[in-house]
Motif scaffolding. Structure first.
Motif, mmCIF file in Angstrom:
data_model
loop_
_atom_site.group_PDB
_atom_site.id
_atom_site.type_symbol
_atom_site.label_atom_id
_atom_site.label_comp_id
_atom_site.label_asym_id
_atom_site.label_seq_id
_atom_site.Cartn_x
_atom_site.Cartn_y
_atom_site.Cartn_z
ATOM 1 N N ALA A 96 41.147 67.815 64.893
ATOM 2 C CA ALA A 96 41.006 67.739 66.350
ATOM 3 C C ALA A 96 39.536 67.794 66.759
ATOM 4 O O ALA A 96 39.101 67.051 67.651
ATOM 5 N N ASN A 97 38.764 68.659 66.119
ATOM 6 C CA ASN A 97 37.334 68.743 66.434
ATOM 7 C C ASN A 97 36.608 67.453 66.054
ATOM 8 O O ASN A 97 35.710 66.996 66.784
ATOM 9 N N ARG A 98 37.013 66.874 64.922
ATOM 10 C CA ARG A 98 36.385 65.625 64.502
ATOM 11 C C ARG A 98 36.694 64.499 65.494
ATOM 12 O O ARG A 98 35.805 63.714 65.853
ATOM 13 N N GLU A 99 37.951 64.424 65.951
ATOM 14 C CA GLU A 99 38.325 63.390 66.914
ATOM 15 C C GLU A 99 37.628 63.605 68.252
ATOM 16 O O GLU A 99 37.223 62.642 68.912
ATOM 17 N N ALA A 100 37.487 64.868 68.661
ATOM 18 C CA ALA A 100 36.810 65.152 69.930
ATOM 19 C C ALA A 100 35.339 64.745 69.868
ATOM 20 O O ALA A 100 34.799 64.164 70.825
ATOM 21 N N ALA A 101 34.686 65.045 68.742
ATOM 22 C CA ALA A 101 33.277 64.656 68.601
ATOM 23 C C ALA A 101 33.129 63.140 68.578
ATOM 24 O O ALA A 101 32.210 62.576 69.189
ATOM 25 N N LYS A 102 34.049 62.462 67.897
ATOM 26 C CA LYS A 102 33.997 61.001 67.849
ATOM 27 C C LYS A 102 34.207 60.405 69.242
ATOM 28 O O LYS A 102 33.504 59.468 69.642
ATOM 29 N N ALA A 103 35.173 60.960 69.979
ATOM 30 C CA ALA A 103 35.446 60.451 71.324
ATOM 31 C C ALA A 103 34.251 60.662 72.247
ATOM 32 O O ALA A 103 33.934 59.805 73.083
ATOM 33 N N GLU A 104 33.568 61.784 72.088
ATOM 34 C CA GLU A 104 32.407 62.060 72.939
ATOM 35 C C GLU A 104 31.285 61.056 72.683
ATOM 36 O O GLU A 104 30.619 60.596 73.625
ATOM 37 N N VAL A 105 31.077 60.702 71.420
ATOM 38 C CA VAL A 105 30.027 59.734 71.095
ATOM 39 C C VAL A 105 30.402 58.343 71.596
ATOM 40 O O VAL A 105 29.590 57.633 72.211
ATOM 41 N N LEU A 106 31.650 57.935 71.356
ATOM 42 C CA LEU A 106 32.068 56.592 71.756
ATOM 43 C C LEU A 106 32.124 56.445 73.271
ATOM 44 O O LEU A 106 31.919 55.342 73.795
#
Length: 226
Positions: A96-106
């Protein structure tokens, strides 16, 4: 003959007398059954209670050991289940943390992707700008970013944002008739909802109140009636 006078090697005549043991099971005098003797001279009946008590104590110890072993096994299984659940929870939180960080960058790149899309629609995506734009779109697609929103999609308030509203005869359900800005998502996570114009069936158009006949009557008729 004394022991001193007896020649060496000659045994005492008393020792050579035969030994007679009465092995009869019934006492001839009393008529009662005799209790057999054990090899050490003790009665078998007397040793039986002692051996029975020892066997009972051994069974109790064995039962206690089995009960303790079962408890330890249950504790081990419970600890193992807790550890498995802990690992699953850690992996889920990490994902979940990895997906949240990816979403923030994209999410920071959506404006650039919008510019690339508009340039493509107007035919301005050419030359080096086209190569850079397509490379950026390829990278975001590999990262899991998905663009969505097409005219004719059924309106879903979970993934669409209605900026315009109207009615149409050729739709049966609320429909996105125009995509004003495409939406983006990663998996089931919506990064930005698609901004659309929505049309509803004309059957859903609210009815206008009917005008009263008195309002349509000419003013002079009212004067005549008065």
């Amino acid at each position: 003959m004394t022991d001193a006078q007896r020649p060496e090697g000659l045994e005492d005549p008393e020792e050579l007398k035969p030994v007679v043991r009465d092995r009869r099971r019934i006492d001839p005098e009393t008529g009662e059954a005799r209790v057999p003797e054990t090899g050490d001279g003790t009665d078998a009946g007397a040793s039986a209670p002692a051996s029975g008590a020892a066997a009972a104590a051994s069974d109790e110890e064995l039962a206690a050991a089995r009960s303790e072993a079962a408890e330890r096994l249950d504790d081990l299984r419970r600890l193992q289940a807790e550890y498995v659940n802990y690992r699953r929870r850690v992996e889920r939180d990490r994902e979940a943390n990895r997906e949240a960080a990816k979403a923030e960058v994209l999410a920071e790149l959506l404006g650039v992707l919008d510019d690339i899309g508009r340039a493509r629609e107007h035919g301005d995506l050419t030359g080096a700008f086209r190569s850079v734009g397509e490379a950026l779109e390829s990278v975001t697609t590999k990262a899991g970013l998905v663009r969505y929103g097409e005219p004719g999609d059924a309106f879903d308030p979970m993934i669409h944002e209605a900026l315009m509203h109207g009615y149409a005869d050729d739709v049966e359900v609320p429909t996105a008739t125009q995509i004003l800005q495409p939406g983006y998502r990663i998996g089931e996570r919506v990064i930005r909802p698609a901004r659309v114009a929505v049309a509803e069936p004309t059957e859903a158009l609210p009815e206008t109140p009917a005008e009263s006949p008195a309002a349509d009557e000419p003013a002079e008729n009212k004067d005549d009636q008065s």
